[in-house]
Design a protein around this motif. Structure first.
Motif, PDB file in Angstrom:
ATOM      1  N   UNK A  41      39.646  40.085  21.779  1.00 58.17           N
ATOM      2  CA  UNK A  41      40.602  40.863  22.070  1.00 58.17           C
ATOM      3  C   UNK A  41      40.948  41.803  20.913  1.00 58.17           C
ATOM      4  N   UNK A  42      40.174  41.866  19.835  1.00 58.10           N
ATOM      5  CA  UNK A  42      40.404  42.591  18.813  1.00 58.10           C
ATOM      6  C   UNK A  42      40.000  43.994  19.057  1.00 58.10           C
ATOM      7  N   UNK A  43      40.657  44.894  18.162  1.00 58.65           N
ATOM      8  CA  UNK A  43      40.118  46.419  18.326  1.00 58.65           C
ATOM      9  C   UNK A  43      38.623  46.501  17.806  1.00 58.65           C
ATOM     10  N   UNK A  44      38.083  47.599  18.041  1.00 59.90           N
ATOM     11  CA  UNK A  44      36.667  47.874  17.310  1.00 59.90           C
ATOM     12  C   UNK A  44      36.643  47.557  15.841  1.00 59.90           C
ATOM     13  N   UNK A  45      37.565  48.085  15.199  1.00 58.04           N
ATOM     14  CA  UNK A  45      37.455  48.121  13.625  1.00 58.04           C
ATOM     15  C   UNK A  45      37.542  46.709  13.447  1.00 58.04           C
ATOM     16  N   UNK A  46      38.449  45.872  13.563  1.00 51.36           N
ATOM     17  CA  UNK A  46      38.707  44.516  13.458  1.00 51.36           C
ATOM     18  C   UNK A  46      37.344  43.561  13.924  1.00 51.36           C
ATOM     19  N   UNK A  47      36.882  43.970  14.910  1.00 54.47           N
ATOM     20  CA  UNK A  47      35.642  43.259  15.428  1.00 54.47           C
ATOM     21  C   UNK A  47      34.370  43.485  14.816  1.00 54.47           C
ATOM     22  N   UNK A  58      52.976  34.366  10.919  1.00 52.62           N
ATOM     23  CA  UNK A  58      52.269  35.626  11.007  1.00 52.62           C
ATOM     24  C   UNK A  58      53.131  36.185   9.620  1.00 52.62           C
ATOM     25  N   UNK A  59      54.353  36.255   9.628  1.00 52.52           N
ATOM     26  CA  UNK A  59      55.164  36.844   8.431  1.00 52.52           C
ATOM     27  C   UNK A  59      54.643  36.171   7.259  1.00 52.52           C
ATOM     28  N   UNK A  60      54.579  35.027   6.979  1.00 52.78           N
ATOM     29  CA  UNK A  60      54.049  34.420   6.026  1.00 52.78           C
ATOM     30  C   UNK A  60      52.697  34.620   5.522  1.00 52.78           C
ATOM     31  N   UNK A  61      51.850  34.985   6.444  1.00 49.45           N
ATOM     32  CA  UNK A  61      50.524  35.348   6.061  1.00 49.45           C
ATOM     33  C   UNK A  61      50.474  36.766   5.580  1.00 49.45           C
ATOM     34  N   UNK A  62      51.193  37.728   6.158  1.00 45.66           N
ATOM     35  CA  UNK A  62      51.338  38.965   5.834  1.00 45.66           C
ATOM     36  C   UNK A  62      51.927  39.217   4.618  1.00 45.66           C
ATOM     37  N   UNK A  63      52.942  38.417   4.155  1.00 43.06           N
ATOM     38  CA  UNK A  63      53.324  38.436   2.769  1.00 43.06           C
ATOM     39  C   UNK A  63      52.590  37.910   1.742  1.00 43.06           C
ATOM     40  N   UNK A  77      50.547  32.912  22.390  1.00 45.94           N
ATOM     41  CA  UNK A  77      51.138  34.108  21.905  1.00 45.94           C
ATOM     42  C   UNK A  77      50.136  35.227  21.261  1.00 45.94           C
ATOM     43  N   UNK A  78      48.828  35.231  22.263  1.00 46.33           N
ATOM     44  CA  UNK A  78      47.966  36.139  21.725  1.00 46.33           C
ATOM     45  C   UNK A  78      48.490  37.575  21.291  1.00 46.33           C
ATOM     46  N   UNK A  79      49.287  38.463  21.570  1.00 50.30           N
ATOM     47  CA  UNK A  79      49.468  39.723  20.952  1.00 50.30           C
ATOM     48  C   UNK A  79      49.986  39.388  19.372  1.00 50.30           C
ATOM     49  N   UNK A  80      50.878  38.626  19.489  1.00 51.01           N
ATOM     50  CA  UNK A  80      51.567  38.207  17.804  1.00 51.01           C
ATOM     51  C   UNK A  80      50.295  38.257  17.045  1.00 51.01           C
ATOM     52  N   UNK A  81      49.231  37.273  17.435  1.00 51.02           N
ATOM     53  CA  UNK A  81      48.044  37.193  16.193  1.00 51.02           C
ATOM     54  C   UNK A  81      47.166  38.299  16.591  1.00 51.02           C
ATOM     55  N   UNK A  82      46.690  38.504  17.653  1.00 51.71           N
ATOM     56  CA  UNK A  82      45.833  39.817  17.661  1.00 51.71           C
ATOM     57  C   UNK A  82      46.426  40.940  17.003  1.00 51.71           C
ATOM     58  N   UNK A  83      47.622  41.275  17.026  1.00 52.44           N
ATOM     59  CA  UNK A  83      48.247  42.554  16.062  1.00 52.44           C
ATOM     60  C   UNK A  83      47.892  42.200  14.913  1.00 52.44           C
ATOM     61  N   UNK A  84      48.312  41.127  14.331  1.00 53.77           N
ATOM     62  CA  UNK A  84      48.204  40.761  13.054  1.00 53.77           C
ATOM     63  C   UNK A  84      46.820  40.812  12.338  1.00 53.77           C
ATOM     64  N   UNK A  85      45.918  40.251  13.330  1.00 55.22           N
ATOM     65  CA  UNK A  85      44.381  40.552  12.968  1.00 55.22           C
ATOM     66  C   UNK A  85      43.884  42.130  12.976  1.00 55.22           C
TER      67      UNK A  85
END
Length: 408
Positions: free
Chosen positions: A369-375, A295-300, A324-332
């Motif tokens: 699992x994404x929030x409404x905006x991401x969905x 996730x850190x690489x993708x964010x950069x 690792x759902x929360x890690x990726x869902x937070x990223x999305x």
């Protein structure tokens, strides 16, 4: 092999070997397509069976029609996440033909989409087609058999889209013939596409920069030198606003970032192109990467390259992130406008609707699992529509369903 096909391939080889498309005798649409279809549809062998499909989430036949997305959001019914499916309306990574052998017939395939939520689909050819005379249908079953970049899939896809129009499905045709290790004649072949299918191909890819799984089939990865040689065709894609989906393995379990410099070189060389990184760089060879490092690489990279988008197709991504759902869902959720959904389904003739529905479900589970905006941006197609400049719009999310987002 038929004379028609021999003549067709001979002409294509003339273009590939250096002649400009304008200098080559024009191939008739019917001859080229009939020959290509004859080769593919006469093949009797098919891809190996997938594992038995698991029970699926129910997707009703009364899912929103294509026409509803042509209305502005305030004229559409809001999307009720408590009662409507969580599966995507866009399949931005779909292969209607296998590496070899027969494919699911187009009318049957369109029924697949009708019976799911998918209303928009990218038709990707197979970037490397197996030698037609080998009898092989799947590259991993045929080590040593060459898998070479080809126009065959693209032309068949174009023929079928013209032959079987569908009012409830928007198909985006993609050019997947590019040989990224030898890019010298790519622009000439684009001219050929322009002649045979004027204005019809508005995407490019999936193109293989580095695909470890294909190395046993003589796949030649791109190099920094060959990437420099992409400039002419990347200029054409940029001018036309055509996105390009690149498969470039991030690394492998022994060295998770072994090939990252190659992708970074692509991004630095062509920052103004719309580049979609398939599978977020993951593959079967890279199944155990530290999720925080990934996730850190993708964010950069998303921060450094505003035109980069990430494709979350293929079940390898789910296999990697579901623990690792929360890690990726937070990223999305943090990058809602930079993600595209897709299945990476390969429509071999032996496959059934249940198998497609299963892959759509698995690759859509993160969407649930994404929030409404991401969905709204990812699952309901807003990112896809804006990237393509299409006159379609994602519906707004019903306010009463806000608690559904983020897995609540």
């Amino acid at each position: 092999m038929s004379n028609n096909l021999l003549n067709t391939l001979r002409t294509f080889n003339q273009v590939k070997n250096g002649q400009r498309a304008s200098d080559v005798s024009r191939i008739t649409f019917r001859t080229a397509m009939t020959a290509a279809l004859a080769v593919y549809l006469s093949a009797c062998s098919t891809m190996p069976d997938d594992e038995e499909a698991e029970p699926m989430v129910s997707v009703s036949n009364d899912s929103r029609p294509l026409s509803s997305f042509a209305l502005p959001p305030d004229q559409q019914d809001c999307y009720d996440r408590t009662s409507e499916p969580y599966t995507a309306v866009v399949d931005s990574h779909f292969h209607p033909r296998p590496f070899g052998g027969s494919a699911i017939p187009a009318p049957e395939l369109f029924n697949f989409f009708d019976n799911t939520t998918v209303r928009f689909v990218n038709y990707f050819g197979i970037g490397q087609v197996l030698d037609l005379q080998s009898g092989c249908t799947y590259y991993l079953d045929c080590p040593g058999v060459p898998a070479s970049p080809s126009i065959k899939n693209d032309f068949v896809n174009g023929m079928e889209v013209m032959a079987y129009p569908h009012e409830n499905l928007h198909i985006t045709l993609s050019m997947t013939f590019m040989d990224l290790a030898h890019p010298e004649n790519i622009t000439s072949l684009i001219e050929l596409y322009d002649k045979e299918y004027p204005g019809m191909f508005s995407w490019s890819g999936e193109l293989n920069v580095m695909k470890q799984a294909l190395l046993g089939n003589l796949h030649e990865p791109a190099t920094k030198e060959s990437i420099d040689g992409w400039a002419p065709f990347m200029a054409v894609l940029q001018e036309r606003g055509i996105p390009v989906t690149l498969h470039s393995d991030l690394g492998n379990d022994a060295n998770p970032t072994e090939f990252l410099p190659l992708m970074e070189y692509v991004l630095a060389s062509y920052p103004d192109n719309k580049i979609v990184w398939a599978h977020m760089g993951l593959s079967k060879e890279l199944a155990n990467m530290n999720p925080y490092e990934h996730v850190t690489i993708m964010q950069r990279l998303l921060g450094d390259y505003p035109n980069l988008m990430l494709d979350i197709s293929w079940d390898v991504l789910f296999n990697a992130y579901h623990e690792w759902g929360p890690v990726f869902i937070n990223f999305f959720n943090s990058h809602p406008t930079r993600i595209l959904p897709g299945t990476d389904f390969v429509a071999a003739g032996t496959k059934s609707f249940d198998q497609y529905a299963k892959e759509l479900d698995v690759t859509s589970r993160a969407l649930k699992a994404m929030d409404d905006n991401a969905f709204r941006h990812i699952a309901l197609g807003e990112n896809y529509f804006r990237l393509m400049g299409l006159d379609y719009y994602a519906p707004d999310i019903c306010p009463t369903t806000a608690a559904v987002s983020a897995g609540q």
